[in-house]
Design a protein around this motif. Sequence first.
Motif, short mmCIF file in Angstrom:
data_model
loop_
_atom_site.label_atom_id
_atom_site.label_comp_id
_atom_site.label_asym_id
_atom_site.label_seq_id
_atom_site.Cartn_x
_atom_site.Cartn_y
_atom_site.Cartn_z
N ALA A 70 -0.34 -34.48 21.28
CA ALA A 70 -1.38 -34.35 22.21
C ALA A 70 -1.45 -35.89 23.08
CB ALA A 70 -2.83 -34.20 21.53
N ARG A 71 -1.78 -35.45 24.45
CA ARG A 71 -1.92 -36.43 25.32
C ARG A 71 -3.32 -36.61 25.54
NH1 ARG A 71 3.17 -34.63 29.34
NH2 ARG A 71 4.74 -35.12 27.90
N GLY A 72 -4.37 -35.67 25.45
CA GLY A 72 -5.79 -35.83 25.87
C GLY A 72 -6.55 -35.16 24.79
N LYS A 73 -7.87 -35.18 24.92
CA LYS A 73 -8.73 -34.71 23.79
C LYS A 73 -8.18 -33.24 23.43
CE LYS A 73 -12.28 -37.83 24.94
NZ LYS A 73 -13.84 -37.85 25.12
N LEU A 74 -8.55 -32.88 22.03
CA LEU A 74 -8.29 -31.71 21.50
C LEU A 74 -9.12 -31.16 20.50
CD1 LEU A 74 -4.37 -30.37 20.67
CD2 LEU A 74 -6.50 -29.70 19.31
N PHE A 87 -8.30 -27.94 25.15
CA PHE A 87 -7.64 -28.99 25.37
C PHE A 87 -8.15 -29.68 26.67
CE2 PHE A 87 -5.02 -25.75 23.50
CZ PHE A 87 -4.25 -26.61 22.64
N GLN A 88 -7.98 -30.92 26.87
CA GLN A 88 -8.39 -31.64 27.91
C GLN A 88 -7.19 -31.47 29.06
OE1 GLN A 88 -8.82 -35.95 27.48
NE2 GLN A 88 -10.29 -36.24 29.25
N PHE A 96 1.08 -26.48 23.15
CA PHE A 96 0.73 -26.20 22.03
C PHE A 96 0.86 -24.82 21.69
CE2 PHE A 96 -2.70 -24.54 19.01
CZ PHE A 96 -2.73 -25.78 17.88
N HIS A 97 0.53 -24.05 22.82
CA HIS A 97 0.87 -22.53 22.59
C HIS A 97 2.17 -22.07 22.32
CE1 HIS A 97 1.35 -18.47 24.12
NE2 HIS A 97 0.32 -18.19 23.49
N ILE A 119 -6.95 -19.79 29.00
CA ILE A 119 -8.06 -19.57 30.23
C ILE A 119 -8.43 -21.09 30.51
CG2 ILE A 119 -8.70 -17.36 29.37
CD1 ILE A 119 -11.25 -18.50 28.24
N GLU A 120 -9.20 -21.28 31.91
CA GLU A 120 -9.67 -22.62 32.25
C GLU A 120 -11.12 -22.36 32.03
OE1 GLU A 120 -9.59 -25.38 35.98
OE2 GLU A 120 -9.17 -23.29 36.40
N PHE A 121 -11.65 -23.13 31.24
CA PHE A 121 -13.02 -23.31 30.58
C PHE A 121 -13.82 -24.55 30.52
CE2 PHE A 121 -16.62 -22.36 27.77
CZ PHE A 121 -16.93 -21.11 28.17
#
Length: 271
Positions: A70-74, A87-88, A96-97, A119-121
């Motif tokens: 991971a490069r960002g927060k998870l 995911f960030q 990951f998918h 999805i973007e959330f």
Amino acid sequence: MIRFLELRIGDRRMLRLIAKWLKAGVLEEGRITKVEAGTPQGAVISPLLANIYLHYVFDLWAQRWRQREARGKLMIIRYADDIVVGFQQVDDAKRFHADMQARLARFALALHAEKTRLIEFGKYAAEHRAGRGERRPETFNFLGFTHVCAERSDGGLLLCRYSQRDRMRATLRDIRDELKRRWHYPIAEQGQWLRKVVAGYFAYHAVPTNIHALNSFRQHVAWLWMRRLRRRSQTSRMTWARFNRICNHWLPPARILHPYPQQRFAVNHPR
């Protein structure tokens, strides 16, 4: 499955018993069908074995992926076989998918094609989608709730949770069918049963931002009850004024019973 259990259980007798349970098969209409994969459908031990299996197949792997890839927060939330991962970075979500599909395939599992999606959330989802000329952020269902992105009065993110409509309709159909069976029971006996049903529904669904769904559920239950009482006799004198007194006496009012997530988090983590 047995190899995973051997990491946690040292008693060989217990392992042999579980192995027999896995091979027990399924009894349908007097016929026994042997099962070569999976756990027995409906067996009390099946949820426990499934959680142990997913712990090694998914949980430990996802934690290692978080630390190494991971490069960002998870954020990962799993309840039985229902999983939500936040995911960030968009790139992290796509990788990951793909990696998760490959990981599950190694253990004879697969993602549900209709329920699995990216999805973007989040806080900036509405702003980003509006900039691209798209509609408001998509929603997702998890553990009986529809999760929606909303905005607080101060401009921050407000995660709204609403009871899933299809599940509410299914519950109301079950109540309608049971009321038919209890058609000629005394009103007090019907009221005691409905009080338990409505209170049990509220105990799970009475979360913040879900008050409208609670009121709707109570109103539908009251309408079903009123309809059933009026049809008990052709000379029924059940007026709405009389029924409202009965309804208010037996059915609990709709109110929020659970705190906001951040309040619960503050209790568990005072620092």
